[in-house]
Design an enzyme around this catalytic site. Structure first.
Site: not given
Ligand code: NAD
Length: 360
Positions: A224, A252, A248, A141, A192
């Site tokens: 994943d 959620d 992020d 980000y 990852k």
């Protein structure tokens, strides 16, 4: 030891839910030996109305000198037309940057009494209690270079950079190991590493930190698989640590496992443990002033503040036990009401938690 707490109620339901959290703080001061000085300041739309900016200088100065910050929520339709730097959200973002809050703690706790509110089967999710530690100020980000450019062949392409320095990984890693020490001593690092070099370094650094925390069991999981495990068997996790973007998304998803946005607190910490505590929900303009907002996420944010910034774990547990008792007694605000429950107002819920605190 006296604690200095900055209280920033903000906008919308912010002042309503903060008032209930303050009842609980006053109860701890009166009956359980909490020594705290509370000072108030405007932020967000309230800051703009007060001084023409969402983060007034006096508010920032108060937040900087406080031991911890308790925030309600910011935002509302009346400020949406303002230029971006004047919008309420900029107050919150500015505070996060100025206070260098790089470690975002998002617990997902499902009180067994509310298991029916989850979209998962009660037997999968009842009693869920996990913590996601998300790196908040680095990663893709913020990485440079970034942008949209035109290639030699005339195709436009968008690009971002995923970058973490060793120091950034160590910082969030240590924050997460320390948090695991205050819980069940299990930390799962999500990356990852099978595809990304950045994740390879992430994993290497997490492994090297583990030597300093022999009492914490460290494991690794690809993102994943972590997404799948969160909905398959979420109770296997204690603390998860991950990057900005993975965190992020996963936080959620984890929040929704619990069913109600009005129940979830959060924290953002700096490297010294100082933090800002707030409910994960927004200012809820649709229910502002109706006296029906659920104050429990904010009251549980106070518990997090006592545990993670003020080193008062016994008082944190008292609050969490009191909330459990109130739910056991069938009290519910409208957002978590079910058949047969006793629907109460915002202030009745705050009063009930205070009474349970005193009796427990
Ligand atoms: P929201 O979280 O405010 O509301 C979403 C829905 O959940 C609404 O129906 C609301 O009534 C309900 N809700 C939220 N909190 C509740 C509570 N404590 N009790 C009962 N019901 C509750 O999100 P939104 O509607 O997308 O945003 C409204 C405003 O809040 C916007 O201005 C947005 O920018 C701002 N916002 C602020 C924050 C923050 O301050 N951290 C976070 C998200 C959104």
């Amino acid at each position: 030891m006296n604690h200095n707490i900055a209280i920033l109620p903000g906008d919308g339901i912010g002042p309503e839910i903060i008032a209930e959290a303050e009842k609980v703080l006053a109860g701890l001061q009166a009956d359980f030996g909490l020594s705290a000085t509370l000072e108030h300041a405007p932020i967000g739309g309230a800051g703009y109305e007060d001084s023409g900016t969402p983060l007034p200088d006096a508010t920032l100065a108060l937040a900087k000198t406080a031991d911890a910050v308790l925030l309600g929520a910011v935002g509302g339709p009346q400020w949406e037309q303002l230029d971006r730097p004047l919008r309420p959200e900029q107050g919150l973002l500015g505070l996060r940057t100025e206070l260098k809050l790089f470690s975002n703690l998002r617990p997902a706790v499902l009180f067994p009494q509310l298991a029916a509110a989850s979209s998962l089967k009660p037997e999968v999710v009842s009693g869920l209690d996990l913590m996601i530690v998300r790196e908040l100020t680095g990663g893709i980000y913020f990485g440079q270079p970034r942008g949209i450019r035109t290639r030699d062949d005339g195709q436009r392409e968008g690009f971002n950079t995923l970058v973490y320095s060793q120091g950034e990984i160590e910082r969030i890693g240590r924050s997460a190991f320390e948090i695991a020490r205050k819980r069940e001593h299990r930390l799962c690092s999500v990356d990852k590493a099978n595809v990304l070099e950045c994740s390879e370094l992430w994993r290497e650094v997490m492994n090297s930190l583990a030597d300093d925390y022999p009492d914490v069991e460290l494991s690794h999981m690809y993102v994943d698989n972590a997404a799948m495990q969160l909905v398959r068997e979420p109770r296997q996790f204690d603390v998860i640590v991950t990057t900005n973007m993975f965190g992020d998304i996963l936080s959620d998803a984890a929040a929704m496992l619990t069913g109600s946005i009005g129940m979830l607190p959060s924290a953002s910490l700096d490297s010294t443990g100082k933090g800002m505590y707030e409910p994960i929900h927004g200012s809820a303009p649709d229910i502002t002033g109706k006296g029906i907002a659920n104050p429990l996420a904010t009251i549980l944010s106070v518990a997090m503040m006592l545990r993670y910034s003020l080193d008062e774990p016994a008082l944190a547990e008292r609050i969490e036990r009191a909330v459990g008792k109130v739910l056991d007694n069938g009290l519910r605000t409208a957002d978590i009401a079910a058949e047969g429950s006793n629907t109460v107002s915002t202030s009745e819920m705050g009063d009930a938690v205070l009474a349970a605190l005193r009796n427990g």
